[in-house]
Design a protein around this motif. Structure first.
Motif, PDB file in Angstrom:
ATOM      1  N   GLU A 243       0.832  -1.209   0.000  1.00 16.50           N
ATOM      2  CA  GLU A 243       0.000   0.000   0.000  1.00 16.50           C
ATOM      3  C   GLU A 243       0.863   1.253   0.000  1.00 16.50           C
ATOM      4  OE1 GLU A 243      -3.563   2.123   2.616  1.00 16.50           O
ATOM      5  OE2 GLU A 243      -2.711   0.203   3.250  1.00 16.50           O
ATOM      6  N   TYR A 244       1.965   1.230   0.759  1.00 14.93           N
ATOM      7  CA  TYR A 244       2.865   2.374   0.802  1.00 14.93           C
ATOM      8  C   TYR A 244       3.450   2.676  -0.571  1.00 14.93           C
ATOM      9  CZ  TYR A 244       7.152   5.037   1.476  1.00 14.93           C
ATOM     10  OH  TYR A 244       8.150   5.970   1.347  1.00 14.93           O
ATOM     11  N   LEU A 245       3.964   1.637  -1.237  1.00 15.30           N
ATOM     12  CA  LEU A 245       4.576   1.835  -2.549  1.00 15.30           C
ATOM     13  C   LEU A 245       3.551   2.314  -3.569  1.00 15.30           C
ATOM     14  CD1 LEU A 245       6.992  -1.229  -2.749  1.00 15.30           C
ATOM     15  CD2 LEU A 245       7.542   1.153  -2.198  1.00 15.30           C
ATOM     16  N   GLU A 246       2.315   1.833  -3.446  1.00 15.18           N
ATOM     17  CA  GLU A 246       1.260   2.282  -4.353  1.00 15.18           C
ATOM     18  C   GLU A 246       0.965   3.767  -4.151  1.00 15.18           C
ATOM     19  OE1 GLU A 246      -3.438   1.321  -5.435  1.00 15.18           O
ATOM     20  OE2 GLU A 246      -2.352   0.094  -3.965  1.00 15.18           O
ATOM     21  N   ARG A 247       0.889   4.173  -2.886  1.00 21.29           N
ATOM     22  CA  ARG A 247       0.608   5.581  -2.604  1.00 21.29           C
ATOM     23  C   ARG A 247       1.776   6.478  -3.014  1.00 21.29           C
ATOM     24  NH1 ARG A 247      -2.166   6.423   3.200  1.00 21.29           N
ATOM     25  NH2 ARG A 247      -2.328   8.520   2.278  1.00 21.29           N
ATOM     26  N   LEU A 248       3.013   5.989  -2.856  1.00 17.76           N
ATOM     27  CA  LEU A 248       4.171   6.761  -3.294  1.00 17.76           C
ATOM     28  C   LEU A 248       4.149   6.941  -4.811  1.00 17.76           C
ATOM     29  CD1 LEU A 248       6.845   8.171  -2.631  1.00 17.76           C
ATOM     30  CD2 LEU A 248       7.982   5.945  -2.847  1.00 17.76           C
ATOM     31  N   ALA A 249       3.816   5.879  -5.538  1.00 13.24           N
ATOM     32  CA  ALA A 249       3.724   5.966  -6.993  1.00 13.24           C
ATOM     33  C   ALA A 249       2.637   6.945  -7.414  1.00 13.24           C
ATOM     34  CB  ALA A 249       3.454   4.584  -7.588  1.00 13.24           C
ATOM     35  N   GLU A 250       1.503   6.931  -6.707  1.00 13.96           N
ATOM     36  CA  GLU A 250       0.414   7.866  -7.005  1.00 13.96           C
ATOM     37  C   GLU A 250       0.860   9.303  -6.769  1.00 13.96           C
ATOM     38  OE1 GLU A 250      -2.733   6.559  -4.498  1.00 13.96           O
ATOM     39  OE2 GLU A 250      -3.363   4.924  -5.835  1.00 13.96           O
ATOM     40  N   ARG A 251       1.634   9.511  -5.722  1.00 17.19           N
ATOM     41  CA  ARG A 251       2.127  10.858  -5.423  1.00 17.19           C
ATOM     42  C   ARG A 251       3.076  11.347  -6.523  1.00 17.19           C
ATOM     43  NH1 ARG A 251       2.756  14.324  -0.793  1.00 17.19           N
ATOM     44  NH2 ARG A 251       1.094  13.036   0.047  1.00 17.19           N
ATOM     45  N   LYS A 252       3.950  10.487  -6.980  1.00 18.97           N
ATOM     46  CA  LYS A 252       4.850  10.865  -8.072  1.00 18.97           C
ATOM     47  C   LYS A 252       4.063  11.186  -9.331  1.00 18.97           C
ATOM     48  CE  LYS A 252       8.879   8.139  -6.644  1.00 18.97           C
ATOM     49  NZ  LYS A 252       9.799   7.042  -7.037  1.00 18.97           N
ATOM     50  N   ASP A 253       3.053  10.373  -9.626  1.00 17.96           N
ATOM     51  CA  ASP A 253       2.226  10.625 -10.811  1.00 17.96           C
ATOM     52  C   ASP A 253       1.524  11.974 -10.705  1.00 17.96           C
ATOM     53  OD1 ASP A 253       2.938   8.229 -11.945  1.00 17.96           O
ATOM     54  OD2 ASP A 253       1.146   7.150 -11.294  1.00 17.96           O
TER      55      ASP A 253
END
Length: 290
Positions: A243-253
């Motif tokens: 979940e953390y990595l998914e949210r980090l990727a969303e933030r970068k996007d």
């Protein structure tokens, strides 16, 4: 607090042609400076843009005494070319930027400061005017400007996460924001909207620590913000990784989307990577497109 003299020395080292490791980067910077990015021009420009209140650093010869005589303040004329040649920087100095997992002890904030100063040094060498967003250090050329910038950047802020300042951002200038961008992004969005309204182009550089990118935690773990205001304990940290990595990727996007919408560029840099790679990206990102 970071030593401003040590910070300046490291930035000078990063921006200089020696040792040999930096020769290729210096050659690239020289090519950029001799091209569109930093052409020197005679004079201060011919086209009037606006009057602004005189600052302490303004020379007496720049004051418009006729305009100043009509009020209790002194005023300086800004010229269109002067504005176009200005680069304003915002460097996140919040508590979040003090994190590091590296054995070298280099924090995100230290890397951000060094990159900001190295970029400014090379721009000043190419005839550019550099300054900080806000009203504390308006854009100017010269070694003294770099020294003042180093002194200001050496100061830490007490907030958990930083938010870009946009005061003093000149129309049609360029800007650079450096942060981990791990806090509320509404401030970034507002800053980019204001920049776009003023015709300001620029770049967002996100700096992350390797642990923030990889999330190598397992078992019982206590997560605490650098400022100590946020805390979370878990017995199964590994269960949070996906979940953390998914949210980090969303933030970068989202950051990339905000940058594109404003006509800016976005890049993520890790503190374990060479600082020179980020410096070269910054030069390419800040090159004026005509």
């Amino acid at each position: 607090m970071t030593d401003p003299l040590a910070l300046r020395a490291e930035a000078e080292h990063l921006a200089s042609p020696m040792p040999t490791l930096l020769a290729e980067a210096e050659h690239l910077a020289t090519t950029v400076i001799l091209g569109e990015h930093g052409r020197r021009r005679a004079g201060l420009g011919d086209t009037f843009w606006q009057y602004r209140p005189a600052q302490d650093h303004d020379e007496a010869r720049l004051i418009d005494w006729r305009r100043s005589a009509r009020s209790d303040s002194t005023f300086v004329q800004d010229k269109e070319w002067q504005i176009a040649q200005s680069v304003l920087l915002w460097i996140d100095r919040s508590a979040s930027m003090g994190f590091t997992s590296l054995k070298s002890g280099e924090t995100k904030g230290h890397r951000a400061r060094v990159l900001a100063l190295a970029t400014s040094i090379l721009m000043v060498r190419g005839g550019e005017r550099v300054g900080l967003t806000g009203l504390r250090l308006p854009p100017r050329r010269g070694a003294q400007q770099i020294e003042q910038m180093a002194s200001i950047l050496a100061e830490d802020e007490t907030t958990e996460y930083g938010s870009p300042a946009t005061d003093g951002m000149l129309p049609h200038s360029r800007a650079l924001f450096i942060s981990d961008f791990l806090g509320d992004l509404s401030g970034v969005e507002d800053a980019l909207l204001r920049a776009a309204d003023r015709g300001v182009g620029g770049a967002l550089l996100q700096i992350l620590d390797p642990q923030e990118e990889e999330f190598p935690f397992d078992g019982r773990t206590i997560f605490e913000s650098m400022g100590g205001n946020l805390k979370h304990e878990t017995l199964r940290a590994r269960d949070l990784k996906a979940e953390y990595l998914e949210r980090l990727a969303e933030r970068k996007d989202r950051l990339a989307h905000l940058a594109r919408t404003a006509g800016w560029q976005f890049h993520t840099h890790h503190t374990m990577q060479s600082a020179m790679s980020a410096l070269l990206w910054l030069f390419g990102a800040l090159e004026r497109k005509r």
